[in-house]
Write a protein that holds these residues in place. Structure first.
Motif, PDB file in Angstrom:
ATOM      1  N   MET A   1       0.845  -1.196   0.000  1.00  0.00           N
ATOM      2  CA  MET A   1       0.000   0.000   0.000  1.00  0.00           C
ATOM      3  C   MET A   1       0.878   1.243   0.000  1.00  0.00           C
ATOM      4  N   SER A   2       0.593   2.174  -0.909  1.00  0.00           N
ATOM      5  CA  SER A   2       1.360   3.408  -0.991  1.00  0.00           C
ATOM      6  C   SER A   2       0.875   4.419   0.038  1.00  0.00           C
ATOM      7  N   THR A   3       1.670   5.481   0.215  1.00  0.00           N
ATOM      8  CA  THR A   3       1.281   6.552   1.133  1.00  0.00           C
ATOM      9  C   THR A   3      -0.019   7.206   0.682  1.00  0.00           C
ATOM     10  N   PHE A   4      -0.156   7.388  -0.637  1.00  0.00           N
ATOM     11  CA  PHE A   4      -1.379   7.997  -1.181  1.00  0.00           C
ATOM     12  C   PHE A   4      -2.598   7.140  -0.856  1.00  0.00           C
ATOM     13  N   GLU A   5      -2.472   5.833  -1.045  1.00  0.00           N
ATOM     14  CA  GLU A   5      -3.586   4.939  -0.741  1.00  0.00           C
ATOM     15  C   GLU A   5      -3.917   4.981   0.747  1.00  0.00           C
ATOM     16  N   ALA A   6      -2.891   5.033   1.592  1.00  0.00           N
ATOM     17  CA  ALA A   6      -3.109   5.087   3.037  1.00  0.00           C
ATOM     18  C   ALA A   6      -3.882   6.337   3.426  1.00  0.00           C
ATOM     19  N   ILE A   7      -3.533   7.464   2.831  1.00  0.00           N
ATOM     20  CA  ILE A   7      -4.214   8.725   3.143  1.00  0.00           C
ATOM     21  C   ILE A   7      -5.669   8.673   2.704  1.00  0.00           C
ATOM     22  N   ILE A   8      -5.911   8.190   1.491  1.00  0.00           N
ATOM     23  CA  ILE A   8      -7.284   8.130   0.968  1.00  0.00           C
ATOM     24  C   ILE A   8      -8.146   7.186   1.789  1.00  0.00           C
ATOM     25  N   LEU A   9      -7.629   6.003   2.098  1.00  0.00           N
ATOM     26  CA  LEU A   9      -8.414   5.025   2.856  1.00  0.00           C
ATOM     27  C   LEU A   9      -8.687   5.507   4.281  1.00  0.00           C
ATOM     28  N   ALA A  10      -7.695   6.145   4.902  1.00  0.00           N
ATOM     29  CA  ALA A  10      -7.901   6.677   6.253  1.00  0.00           C
ATOM     30  C   ALA A  10      -8.896   7.827   6.235  1.00  0.00           C
ATOM     31  N   LEU A  11      -8.838   8.634   5.182  1.00  0.00           N
ATOM     32  CA  LEU A  11      -9.783   9.736   5.034  1.00  0.00           C
ATOM     33  C   LEU A  11     -11.205   9.201   4.873  1.00  0.00           C
ATOM     34  N   ILE A  12     -11.371   8.177   4.053  1.00  0.00           N
ATOM     35  CA  ILE A  12     -12.686   7.559   3.865  1.00  0.00           C
ATOM     36  C   ILE A  12     -13.209   7.007   5.183  1.00  0.00           C
ATOM     37  N   GLN A  13     -12.342   6.294   5.910  1.00  0.00           N
ATOM     38  CA  GLN A  13     -12.753   5.709   7.178  1.00  0.00           C
ATOM     39  C   GLN A  13     -13.134   6.778   8.191  1.00  0.00           C
ATOM     40  N   GLY A  14     -12.306   7.824   8.270  1.00  0.00           N
ATOM     41  CA  GLY A  14     -12.570   8.893   9.234  1.00  0.00           C
ATOM     42  C   GLY A  14     -13.869   9.619   8.967  1.00  0.00           C
ATOM     43  N   LEU A  15     -14.197   9.840   7.712  1.00  0.00           N
ATOM     44  CA  LEU A  15     -15.410  10.567   7.355  1.00  0.00           C
ATOM     45  C   LEU A  15     -16.649   9.682   7.463  1.00  0.00           C
TER      46      LEU A  15
END
Length: 264
Positions: A1-15
């Motif tokens: 998993m790339s840093t970009f994917e980590a940010i997007i997935l964490a953002l989705i989860q958080g929202l």
């Protein structure tokens, strides 16, 4: 998993953890449309920790009062905070039992795109019905154990992907006469023991596994989930005071239609 994917997935989860729009309906899209791999157990634990920290920090004063009141109740000192803490404990039991006995069934039969699309639409319509008929005649101060248990039973239904834990508990709260803000507040407070249970279970699994952990991505996931979840809670409470649940109902219906179009 790339840093970009980590940010997007964490953002989705958080929202989506706290908005009534279903996290599972959103987390299916990156994997299905972009071919992203599963984020792994360590990252899953990380985003749970981030969202848990966000809701506890947002309600830090109330959480402190609930804990003090709960522990005091064991010494015979009863208070409104202690009573509410017990309501949250009892309301968590149905979801805990449903997760214990029904998780395998959900994993095997409930995670298809068709199921998620259907529940996204169905429970979106139910949220619209509850919001449109909301009497808002009651408050959390008047909540009874029976009502708390009914909201807890509704929360257990959220094990079905696409339902939305926050969405179904707010729906139940509105149908029971709570104000929009109090229905949301009880839903958010009720998420604390549920996320603790889910995160603790996943944490035990993480300790038992031998796979290497990308700690940099874990740290990113925790931070992004925390910030996005905190901002989400703050803005959501402002939106429902002015506009009710309709924007989220419309969004759910559109999302469900998109999922049907993509995967049928």
């Amino acid at each position: 998993m790339s840093t970009f994917e980590a940010i997007i997935l964490a953002l989705i989860q958080g929202l989506t953890e706290f908005l009534p729009i279903s996290s599972s309906a959103h987390l299916i899209l990156p994997s299905q449309l972009l071919g992203w791999q599963d984020q792994g157990l360590a990252f899953d634990v990380a985003v749970h920790v981030g969202t848990l920290a966000a809701v506890m920090f947002y309600y830090r004063k109330e959480v402190g009062e609930l804990l003090v009141g709960w522990f005091a109740s064991f010494r015979g000192r009863h208070s409104a905070a202690g009573r509410m803490a017990w309501f949250l404990v009892w309301a968590t039991v149905p979801a805990g039992l449903a997760g214990l006995f029904g998780n395998d069934i959900i994993e095997n039969y409930g995670r298809s795109a068709l199921v998620i699309a259907g529940t996204t639409i169905l429970f979106g319509l139910l949220l619209w019905f509850a919001d449109s008929r909301a009497s808002e005649r009651s408050s959390l101060d008047k909540l009874t154990l029976r009502q708390a248990l009914l909201i807890g039973i509704a929360q257990a239904v959220a094990l079905i992907p696409g339902t939305s834990r926050s969405g179904i508990t707010m729906t139940a709260g509105l149908l029971l006469g709570l104000t929009r803000s109090d229905a949301a507040r009880f839903s958010f407070l009720l998420s604390i023991p549920v996320i603790l249970l889910a995160g603790g279970y996943k944490g035990i699994q993480l300790v038992q596994q031998t796979a290497p952990v990308a700690w940099d991505l874990v740290a990113i996931g925790t931070l992004v989930a925390f910030v996005s979840a905190y901002v989400c809670i703050k803005l959501f409470l402002q939106v429902i005071e002015k506009m009710g649940m309709l924007p989220f109902v419309i969004y759910r219906l559109l999302l469900g239609v998109v999922l049907l179009w993509l995967f049928l």
